[in-house]
Each structure stands twice: as structure tokens, then as C-alpha cells.
Design a protein around this motif. Structure first.
Motif, PDB file in Angstrom:
ATOM      1  N   CYS A   7       0.979  -1.196   0.161  1.00 45.49           N
ATOM      2  CA  CYS A   7      -0.035  -0.012  -0.014  1.00 45.49           C
ATOM      3  C   CYS A   7       0.909   1.128   0.123  1.00 45.49           C
ATOM      4  N   GLY A   8       0.724   2.073  -1.070  1.00 39.85           N
ATOM      5  CA  GLY A   8       1.584   3.366  -1.231  1.00 39.85           C
ATOM      6  C   GLY A   8       1.286   4.519  -0.077  1.00 39.85           C
ATOM      7  N   GLN A   9       0.133   4.374   0.188  1.00 37.12           N
ATOM      8  CA  GLN A   9      -0.329   5.578   1.068  1.00 37.12           C
ATOM      9  C   GLN A   9       0.123   5.356   2.463  1.00 37.12           C
ATOM     10  N   HIS A  36      -9.106   1.625   4.562  1.00 39.61           N
ATOM     11  CA  HIS A  36      -9.527   2.619   3.395  1.00 39.61           C
ATOM     12  C   HIS A  36     -10.827   2.820   3.406  1.00 39.61           C
ATOM     13  N   GLY A  37     -11.656   1.918   4.210  1.00 38.62           N
ATOM     14  CA  GLY A  37     -13.038   2.156   3.718  1.00 38.62           C
ATOM     15  C   GLY A  37     -13.504   1.370   2.461  1.00 38.62           C
ATOM     16  N   PRO A  41      -6.418   3.424  -2.394  1.00 37.65           N
ATOM     17  CA  PRO A  41      -5.671   4.546  -1.735  1.00 37.65           C
ATOM     18  C   PRO A  41      -5.122   5.373  -2.553  1.00 37.65           C
ATOM     19  N   GLU A  42      -5.147   6.915  -2.370  1.00 40.14           N
ATOM     20  CA  GLU A  42      -4.426   7.511  -3.230  1.00 40.14           C
ATOM     21  C   GLU A  42      -3.034   7.282  -3.634  1.00 40.14           C
ATOM     22  N   GLY A  43      -2.216   6.864  -2.950  1.00 39.28           N
ATOM     23  CA  GLY A  43      -0.654   6.478  -2.856  1.00 39.28           C
ATOM     24  C   GLY A  43      -0.802   5.250  -3.792  1.00 39.28           C
ATOM     25  N   GLY A  44      -1.868   4.566  -4.262  1.00 42.47           N
ATOM     26  CA  GLY A  44      -1.796   3.415  -4.921  1.00 42.47           C
ATOM     27  C   GLY A  44      -1.607   2.086  -4.076  1.00 42.47           C
ATOM     28  N   ASP A  45      -1.930   0.988  -4.641  1.00 42.39           N
ATOM     29  CA  ASP A  45      -1.773  -0.252  -4.028  1.00 42.39           C
ATOM     30  C   ASP A  45      -1.465  -1.468  -4.926  1.00 42.39           C
ATOM     31  N   GLY A  46      -1.110  -2.643  -4.744  1.00 43.37           N
ATOM     32  CA  GLY A  46      -1.075  -3.788  -5.739  1.00 43.37           C
ATOM     33  C   GLY A  46      -0.327  -4.909  -4.915  1.00 43.37           C
ATOM     34  N   VAL A  47      -0.349  -5.817  -5.814  1.00 43.61           N
ATOM     35  CA  VAL A  47       0.319  -7.195  -5.734  1.00 43.61           C
ATOM     36  C   VAL A  47       1.459  -7.294  -6.485  1.00 43.61           C
ATOM     37  N   ARG A  48       2.790  -7.642  -5.790  1.00 52.00           N
ATOM     38  CA  ARG A  48       3.831  -7.809  -6.808  1.00 52.00           C
ATOM     39  C   ARG A  48       4.525  -9.082  -6.471  1.00 52.00           C
ATOM     40  N   HIS A  49       5.384  -9.608  -7.300  1.00 50.99           N
ATOM     41  CA  HIS A  49       6.215 -10.769  -7.072  1.00 50.99           C
ATOM     42  C   HIS A  49       7.478 -10.469  -6.299  1.00 50.99           C
TER      43      HIS A  49
END
Length: 80
Positions: A7-9, A36-37, A41-49
Motif C-alpha cells: 500500500c503506497g499510502q 481505507h473504507g 488509496p491515493e498512493g496506490g496499492d497492488g500485488v507484486r512478485h
């Protein structure tokens, strides 16, 4: 290859690495709902290897260090 969410935020990362991408995505959705309800999130998020060698626990040296130590041992062995 293991997966983790990020999570970037709030700079959160999976507490554990997951072998399946779907498991890491489930943790990502749970984090979004909890922190984050349910929104992205504004900062971005994701799944990575992530590489299994990139554990970062510092318990065992990685393969390159073992190879270097072996090479040094060979050089010292034949010098004596």
C-alpha cells in the motif's frame, strides 16, 4: 514465486508472503476494507512478485556469498 501486497499510502506490506497471487489479492482487499473504507488509496496499492531469496531476514547468506566464500577457500587452500 511468492507474492505480497503493498500500500503506497500507509506503507503497509503483507505480513507473510503468499505462494498464490489470489491469496495476496485477498489480503489486499481486506486491507482496503479495514484501513481505507474499501476504497483504493491515493498512493496506490497492488500485488507484486518477490523473490524467495529476498527474504531480508539475514539468517542465511544468499548463493553469491556462498560461492564467494568457496572461491576464497579454494584460493587459500592451493596457496598453502
Amino acid at each position: 514465486m511468492p507474492h505480497e501486497y503493498w500500500c503506497g499510502q500507509c506503507k503497509a506490506v503483507s505480513p507473510e508472503r503468499r505462494e498464490r497471487r489470489a491469496d495476496a489479492e485477498d489480503e489486499l482487499v481486506a486491507h482496503r476494507r479495514r484501513e481505507h473504507g474499501g476504497l483504493r488509496p491515493e498512493g496506490g496499492d497492488g500485488v507484486r512478485h518477490v523473490h524467495a531469496e529476498a527474504r531480508g531476514d539475514g539468517v542465511l547468506p544468499n548463493g553469491w556469498l556462498w560461492a564467494l566464500l568457496f572461491l576464497i577457500a579454494l584460493i587459500l587452500w592451493f596457496k598453502l
